[in-house]
Design a protein around this motif. Structure first.
Motif: not given
Length: 376
Positions: A28-35, A136-154
Motif C-alpha cells: 500500500q505504501s507504493g514501494h516495489d517489493v521483490y520476493d 524492499y524484499s520479502k527475502t534476501v540472499i547475500i552472495a558477495i563472495g570475498a567482498g568487493i574487488l578492491k586489490p591491496i595496492k602497492l
C-alpha cells in the motif's frame, strides 16, 4: 562482450521487470517489493537469479560493480577445469554463460550500487545502498563472495602513476606479457598461479616475497620451480624506477633483501602485485538485523544456506558451514539451497526444491524454439 568484463552495463540490461512485476508486487505504501533480492552477481548470485526465476519468484540482483561476474573477471583468460560439464572453460566464457543463464527469467538488475545495510520493516527487508536508494524484499540472499574487488595496492609513493602502463593488479590478457620480463610480488596461491600461467608466454618470471617461505600449495610451488620461475624470498619491492624512454612506465625495480639489508635492481617490463584484496564488513556491521558471523569475514550458516536471521540466506564464499565445498560448483549448490529455503520462507507449503528443467513447463516453449534451430 569485451575482453575485460561482461560488457553488460545497467543501461544495457535495463531494470528488466520479472514476469510477476505488477500491482500485486506493490504494498500500500507504493514501494516495489521483490520476493528475493540477491546481493552480489558472481557465480553464486547469478545462478541464484536463474534458480529463483525457475521457482517463479520475483527477483532482483544488486551488484556494486558496473559489470556482472564477480571475482571471475580477474582471470578472463584463465582455464577453469572444475565446473561440471564445462572442461575446460575460460573465465570470460564462464561469465558469459552464467549471465545468459541468469537472464532467462528477466530479473531486475541494478549495477553500480553497494548495499550498505539491511534492516526490517514489518515483514519485509529494507536494503539501503550508498547512492541513497532503498530496496524492499520479502527475502534476501547475500552472495558477495570475498567482498568487493578492491586489490591491496602497492604502498610506495608515486606507484599509482604506473597503473596506466605496466603496474598491474590483475592479468587480463596473456598476450600482453609475451616475451617480457615479469616481476610478481606476493607469496600466496594467486601470485604462484599467475607465475605458472605466464611462464609459458613470458621471457622471464620472477616472484618476490617478503618472507622466507611461500604460502601457496606445495604442488603449485613445485610446478613453478619446474617452469623456471625464479623466487626472490626475504625480498620486497622498495622503489619503482621509471624507464628512460617512458617516464610513465616502470623500467627497473629496487629490491630490498631482508637477509643482509642489501638492495639490488632488476630490469622489468611489467610488475604484477598480488597482495590480496581488502574485505569490507560494512554491510554486516551497519545492518540492524543480527547476522551472526563465523569469523571476521564469513557468515555463519547451515548447509541449507540459512543464516541467524529468518528470511536472510547466503551462498558462495561468504557463507561458512561444516562440509562446505569452496568451488564454483559448490556456489551453485549453495545458490539452489538458498533459493529453495527463501521460497519456503515466503510460501511454507511450497515444494522443497524446484522441478528439474527437463520436465519443467517453464521451459516448454523455449525448448520448442531450440529444437527448431537444431533441426534447421
Amino acid at each position: 562482450m569485451s575482453n575485460n568484463h561482461t560488457g553488460l552495463k545497467e543501461t544495457d540490461l535495463r531494470d528488466m521487470p520479472s514476469k510477476s512485476e505488477d500491482c500485486d508486487g506493490r504494498e500500500q505504501s507504493g514501494h516495489d517489493v521483490y520476493d528475493v533480492t540477491i546481493i552480489g552477481a558472481g557465480p553464486a548470485g547469478l545462478y541464484a537469479a536463474f534458480y529463483a526465476g525457475l521457482r517463479e519468484m520475483k527477483t532482483k540482483i544488486i551488484e556494486y560493480h558496473p559489470f556482472l561476474g564477480g571475482k571471475v573477471n580477474i582471470y578472463p583468460e584463465k582455464l577453469i577445469w572444475d565446473v561440471g560439464g564445462l572442461t575446460p572453460v575460460t573465465g570470460q566464457q564462464l561469465i558469459e554463460q552464467l549471465v545468459k543463464q541468469a537472464m532467462t527469467f528477466q530479473p531486475t538488475v541494478v549495477l553500480g550500487e553497494k548495499v550498505v545495510s539491511i534492516g526490517k520493516d514489518g515483514e519485509r527487508f529494507v536494503l539501503h545502498t550508498h547512492t541513497g536508494r532503498v530496496h524492499y524484499s520479502k527475502t534476501v540472499i547475500i552472495a558477495i563472495g570475498a567482498g568487493i574487488l578492491k586489490p591491496i595496492k602497492l604502498q610506495l609513493e608515486g606507484a599509482e602513476r604506473f597503473e596506466k602502463t605496466n603496474l598491474h593488479y590483475a592479468v587480463k590478457s596473456y598476450a600482453h606479457f609475451r616475451n617480457k620480463t615479469v616481476l610478481i610480488s606476493g607469496g600466496g596461491n594467486s601470485a604462484l598461479d599467475w607465475a605458472n600461467e605466464l611462464s609459458d608466454v613470458a621471457k622471464n618470471v620472477y616472484v618476490t616475497y617478503r618472507k622466507e617461505a611461500l604460502k601457496g600449495h606445495e604442488a603449485t610451488i613445485t610446478m613453478a620451480k619446474k617452469n623456471g620461475v625464479v623466487f626472490l624470498l626475504n625480498t620486497e619491492i622498495e622503489r619503482l624506477i621509471a624507464a628512460e624512454d617512458d617516464h610513465d612506465a616502470i623500467g627497473r625495480v629496487v629490491l630490498r633483501h631482508a637477509d643482509d639489508d642489501s638492495a639490488s635492481e632488476l630490469e622489468v617490463d611489467d610488475v604484477i602485485i598480488c597482495h590480496g584484496y581488502e574485505r569490507e564488513t560494512e554491510l554486516i556491521e551497519n545492518s540492524t538485523v543480527n547476522i551472526r558471523m563465523k569469523n571476521e569475514y564469513c557468515i555463519e550458516g547451515t548447509s541449507l544456506c540459512e543464516t541467524s536471521v529468518p528470511g536472510i540466506f547466503a551462498a558462495g564464499d561468504i557463507l561458512a558451514y561444516d562440509g562446505k565445498v569452496y568451488l564454483i560448483a559448490g556456489a551453485f549448490h549453495d545458490a539452489a539451497n538458498a533459493v529453495n529455503r527463501a521460497k519456503q520462507y515466503i510460501t511454507p507449503e511450497a515444494e522443497s526444491y524446484g522441478m528439474v528443467s527437463s520436465h519443467n513447463e517453464l521451459f516448454k516453449e523455449k525448448n520448442k524454439e531450440l529444437r527448431k534451430l537444431l533441426l534447421t
